[in-house]
Motif scaffolding. Sequence first.
Motif, PDB file in Angstrom:
ATOM      1  N   UNK A  88     -44.480  43.077 -31.621  1.00 11.75           N
ATOM      2  CA  UNK A  88     -43.750  43.585 -32.768  1.00 11.75           C
ATOM      3  C   UNK A  88     -43.688  42.593 -33.902  1.00 11.75           C
ATOM      4  N   UNK A  89     -43.054  43.020 -34.992  1.00 13.27           N
ATOM      5  CA  UNK A  89     -42.947  42.180 -36.183  1.00 13.27           C
ATOM      6  C   UNK A  89     -42.225  40.876 -35.893  1.00 13.27           C
ATOM      7  N   UNK A  90     -41.244  40.926 -34.990  1.00 19.06           N
ATOM      8  CA  UNK A  90     -40.470  39.726 -34.672  1.00 19.06           C
ATOM      9  C   UNK A  90     -41.279  38.645 -33.989  1.00 19.06           C
ATOM     10  N   UNK A  91     -42.470  38.989 -33.490  1.00 16.51           N
ATOM     11  CA  UNK A  91     -43.320  38.014 -32.804  1.00 16.51           C
ATOM     12  C   UNK A  91     -44.383  37.413 -33.718  1.00 16.51           C
ATOM     13  N   UNK A  92     -44.335  37.748 -34.998  1.00 13.35           N
ATOM     14  CA  UNK A  92     -45.260  37.160 -35.982  1.00 13.35           C
ATOM     15  C   UNK A  92     -44.663  35.849 -36.464  1.00 13.35           C
ATOM     16  N   UNK A  93     -45.328  34.752 -36.156  1.00 14.05           N
ATOM     17  CA  UNK A  93     -44.827  33.415 -36.499  1.00 14.05           C
ATOM     18  C   UNK A  93     -45.758  32.781 -37.528  1.00 14.05           C
ATOM     19  N   UNK A  94     -45.291  32.689 -38.756  1.00 13.17           N
ATOM     20  CA  UNK A  94     -46.119  32.166 -39.841  1.00 13.17           C
ATOM     21  C   UNK A  94     -45.810  30.684 -40.058  1.00 13.17           C
ATOM     22  N   UNK A  95     -46.851  29.903 -40.327  1.00 16.17           N
ATOM     23  CA  UNK A  95     -46.659  28.484 -40.611  1.00 16.17           C
ATOM     24  C   UNK A  95     -45.704  28.301 -41.800  1.00 16.17           C
ATOM     25  N   UNK A  96     -44.878  27.241 -41.775  1.00 13.51           N
ATOM     26  CA  UNK A  96     -43.892  27.042 -42.850  1.00 13.51           C
ATOM     27  C   UNK A  96     -44.489  27.105 -44.254  1.00 13.51           C
ATOM     28  N   UNK A  97     -45.692  26.528 -44.450  1.00 17.56           N
ATOM     29  CA  UNK A  97     -46.249  26.491 -45.800  1.00 17.56           C
ATOM     30  C   UNK A  97     -46.679  27.871 -46.288  1.00 17.56           C
ATOM     31  N   UNK A  98     -46.806  28.855 -45.360  1.00 17.03           N
ATOM     32  CA  UNK A  98     -47.268  30.188 -45.748  1.00 17.03           C
ATOM     33  C   UNK A  98     -46.155  31.235 -45.695  1.00 17.03           C
ATOM     34  N   UNK A  99     -44.933  30.824 -45.492  1.00 16.95           N
ATOM     35  CA  UNK A  99     -43.840  31.793 -45.379  1.00 16.95           C
ATOM     36  C   UNK A  99     -43.420  32.372 -46.719  1.00 16.95           C
ATOM     37  N   UNK A 100     -43.716  31.657 -47.787  1.00 18.19           N
ATOM     38  CA  UNK A 100     -43.461  32.176 -49.125  1.00 18.19           C
ATOM     39  C   UNK A 100     -44.788  32.404 -49.837  1.00 18.19           C
ATOM     40  N   UNK A 101     -44.867  33.481 -50.600  1.00 16.12           N
ATOM     41  CA  UNK A 101     -46.063  33.782 -51.378  1.00 16.12           C
ATOM     42  C   UNK A 101     -45.844  33.325 -52.813  1.00 16.12           C
ATOM     43  N   UNK A 102     -46.883  32.704 -53.442  1.00 15.88           N
ATOM     44  CA  UNK A 102     -48.254  32.526 -52.953  1.00 15.88           C
ATOM     45  C   UNK A 102     -48.421  31.246 -52.135  1.00 15.88           C
ATOM     46  N   UNK A 103     -49.481  31.231 -51.352  1.00 18.24           N
ATOM     47  CA  UNK A 103     -49.882  30.038 -50.622  1.00 18.24           C
ATOM     48  C   UNK A 103     -51.406  30.016 -50.587  1.00 18.24           C
ATOM     49  N   UNK A 245     -46.297  50.482 -39.401  1.00 17.41           N
ATOM     50  CA  UNK A 245     -46.225  49.618 -38.214  1.00 17.41           C
ATOM     51  C   UNK A 245     -46.661  48.209 -38.579  1.00 17.41           C
ATOM     52  N   UNK A 246     -45.895  47.214 -38.145  1.00 20.11           N
ATOM     53  CA  UNK A 246     -46.275  45.806 -38.283  1.00 20.11           C
ATOM     54  C   UNK A 246     -46.369  45.248 -36.870  1.00 20.11           C
TER      55      UNK A 246
END
Length: 312
Positions: A88-103, A245-246
């Motif tokens: 599910x969406x809760x299991x998507x773990x994004x690197x800190x530098x990419x958590x905000x857009x843009x990256x 769906x995510x």
Amino acid sequence: MPLLTIHHVTTYRYRQPVFLGEHRIMMRPREAFDQHLLSARLEIAPEPCELRWLHDVFGNSVAVAVFDRRTDSLIVTSEATLEHAPLGQGQVDVEPYARLFPFTYSSEDMPDLLRSIERQYHDPGRVLDNWARTFVKNDGTTGTIPMLTQMATSVRRDFTYVPRHEKGTQSPLETLTKRQGTCRDFAVLMIEAVRALGFAARFVSGYVYNPSPSEGVVGGGNTHAWVRIFLPGSGWVEFDPTNGIIGNRGLIRVAVARDAYQALPLSGTWFGFPASFLGMDITVDVHRADSSQYPSSVHGAINSRLAGPSGK
């Protein structure tokens, strides 16, 4: 972990016997950590004189069938059983530098992602660009996952899903104008929109099912299409704009490609009078399998059975 069986039948009908050219078949689910193939069976009628398998440039399993006789029909039946691990969406773990857009993607990933970032459709009036930008905040606080989630769910909310069995895909501008389309139209729209923002995205063809009776999804009874977007920390993440769906909950991957035309479940040629073709029928059924047929000792091992019409 759900144990699922997929039964997919495609039938082509002709007014009088025609010669069949080479056909490419992509109906075998991909093997991955979140979907484990236990068995697979492919039946083709009439029986081809030659059937060979290959992996295409994206690693999809492709069966190539060659025929040596006339026929008034072509029936391709694929049956597969697999273990599916919904994420599910809760299991998507994004690197800190990419958590905000843009990256910016890392220098290690960028060379391999470039073709998946390239736009495939012209947008001279920047209509699609402007639509994509409506999901970006102006104060620099745009969360990557919330933005992509909002885009996917807005398509489900604001556009009308209309099944269409004819070949081909609408351009993103057509879909934006009509505010309706098929799952593949919505997938292409979202792919081009996120590419306009600099994301690497790919087209996915496969199947959709209801994980539980309370979850209503559309696109069942046929093949389904959605999007994969590369996010640092989680890799390729599924987004289904048709159903909002995510993650891969309810989604079974068969083919992944840069463009929709590279992920056709069945393609080929035939030779005869132009009026010979009568039509095509597709049925897809996804249901829970009997786990007693697949004891736990075989879970984790691939037992793939590839058979022609004779079962050999």
